[in-house]
Design a protein around this motif. Structure first.
Motif, short mmCIF file in Angstrom:
data_model
loop_
_atom_site.label_atom_id
_atom_site.label_comp_id
_atom_site.label_asym_id
_atom_site.label_seq_id
_atom_site.Cartn_x
_atom_site.Cartn_y
_atom_site.Cartn_z
N HIS A 27 -4.26 1.90 -12.17
CA HIS A 27 -4.15 2.58 -10.50
C HIS A 27 -5.34 3.51 -10.44
O HIS A 27 -6.17 3.52 -9.59
CB HIS A 27 -2.91 3.48 -10.64
CG HIS A 27 -2.59 3.81 -9.14
ND1 HIS A 27 -1.51 4.44 -8.76
CD2 HIS A 27 -3.36 3.58 -8.04
CE1 HIS A 27 -1.49 4.81 -7.62
NE2 HIS A 27 -2.38 4.26 -6.87
N HIS A 82 -5.82 9.50 -3.30
CA HIS A 82 -5.82 9.49 -4.60
C HIS A 82 -6.20 10.73 -5.56
O HIS A 82 -5.26 10.92 -6.41
CB HIS A 82 -6.36 8.25 -5.48
CG HIS A 82 -5.60 6.96 -5.00
ND1 HIS A 82 -5.94 6.13 -3.63
CD2 HIS A 82 -4.71 6.26 -5.51
CE1 HIS A 82 -5.23 4.96 -3.64
NE2 HIS A 82 -4.36 5.03 -4.73
N TRP A 130 1.56 6.03 2.71
CA TRP A 130 1.91 7.32 1.97
C TRP A 130 2.88 8.05 2.42
O TRP A 130 2.90 8.22 3.86
CB TRP A 130 0.45 8.15 2.05
CG TRP A 130 -0.69 7.33 1.18
CD1 TRP A 130 -1.26 6.28 2.03
CD2 TRP A 130 -1.26 7.54 0.02
NE1 TRP A 130 -2.30 6.00 0.90
CE2 TRP A 130 -2.20 6.44 -0.13
CE3 TRP A 130 -1.08 8.20 -1.02
CZ2 TRP A 130 -3.00 6.47 -1.21
CZ3 TRP A 130 -1.63 8.35 -2.33
CH2 TRP A 130 -2.73 7.34 -2.27
N ASP A 163 2.07 8.08 -3.19
CA ASP A 163 1.56 6.46 -3.06
C ASP A 163 2.48 5.62 -3.04
O ASP A 163 3.30 5.33 -3.66
CB ASP A 163 0.49 6.42 -4.14
CG ASP A 163 -0.18 5.18 -3.82
OD1 ASP A 163 0.11 4.32 -3.07
OD2 ASP A 163 -1.41 5.29 -4.60
N HIS A 167 0.66 -1.45 -5.87
CA HIS A 167 0.36 -0.83 -6.90
C HIS A 167 0.58 0.32 -7.73
O HIS A 167 0.37 0.43 -8.91
CB HIS A 167 -1.32 -1.04 -6.85
CG HIS A 167 -1.92 -0.14 -5.99
ND1 HIS A 167 -2.90 -0.41 -5.01
CD2 HIS A 167 -2.02 1.32 -6.06
CE1 HIS A 167 -2.94 0.75 -4.32
NE2 HIS A 167 -2.58 1.81 -5.17
MN MN3 Z 1 -2.82 3.69 -4.77
#
Ligand code: MN3
Length: 198
Positions: A27, A82, A130, A163, A167
């Motif tokens: 990630h 992120h 998100w 998140d 993924h």
């Molecule tokens: Mn992500």
């Protein structure tokens, strides 16, 4: 300026067993790095924009030329969202405390009410995006954004984020996003969230 991938504030295995090392490694090292790389490509030769920094870019998307605006929005959001996601996690289990707890009690009634609403919005969100705790006009709010859209572009100050892209959890939880959200609560770095509240 050229943007760089921020170092993780801990090792890949620091969030075990709630978030597995392989997920963190891919990630951060592949997905997060990819957004940084693509942002730099999109802003090549546009130092007058990149030099103003990622926060300014997301707060001023209307100043980004039409032909690169979508790429810049997606990848700048991908980078900075992120950055925040990693920094509000920690392997040292913490309860919510202090000023942030007081503010949550004030604006949501209780921590449990806040946690319930945030969990429901996270689990129920359709697609990739998100879920955020933000400060907006002095009041806490829970909002969701699609793709990599940032609360900064809505004039809101982000304090906490999860998140919700597959993924973030697929290797460990496959389709079971609810398990990932449950584990998220065991990893929140409330000290950092309180600092962001200011
Ligand atoms: Mn992500």
């Amino acid at each position: 300026m050229v943007f760089e991938l921020k170092a993780l504030p801990y090792g890949f295995d620091a969030l075990e067993p709630y978030m597995d090392a392989k997920t963190v490694e891919i990630h951060w090292g592949k997905h997060h790095q990819g957004y940084v790389n693509k942002l730099n490509v999109a802003l090549q030769g546009k130092e007058e924009l990149s030099d103003r920094g990622a926060v300014w870019i997301l707060e001023n998307l209307n100043e980004i030329p039409d032909d690169i605006r979508t790429a810049v929005k997606n990848n700048c959001g991908g980078m900075i969202n992120h950055d925040m996601f990693w920094e509000i996690l920690s392997g040292e289990k913490q309860e919510c405390f202090g000023k942030i707890l007081e503010k949550i009690n004030e604006d949501f009634g209780s921590f449990e009410d806040f946690k319930k609403e945030f969990t429901e919005k996270s689990v129920g969100f359709f697609g990739s995006g998100w879920c955020w705790l933000v400060l907006s006009d002095g009041k806490l709010e829970i909002i969701t954004t699609g793709d990599h859209d940032s609360p900064l572009s809505l004039g809101k100050k982000p304090l906490l984020v999860i998140d919700l892209w597959e993924h973030a959890y697929y290797l460990k939880h496959q389709n079971r996003r609810n398990e990932f959200v449950d584990n998220f609560w065991k990893l929140v770095n409330w000290g950092r969230v309180e600092e962001l509240l200011g």
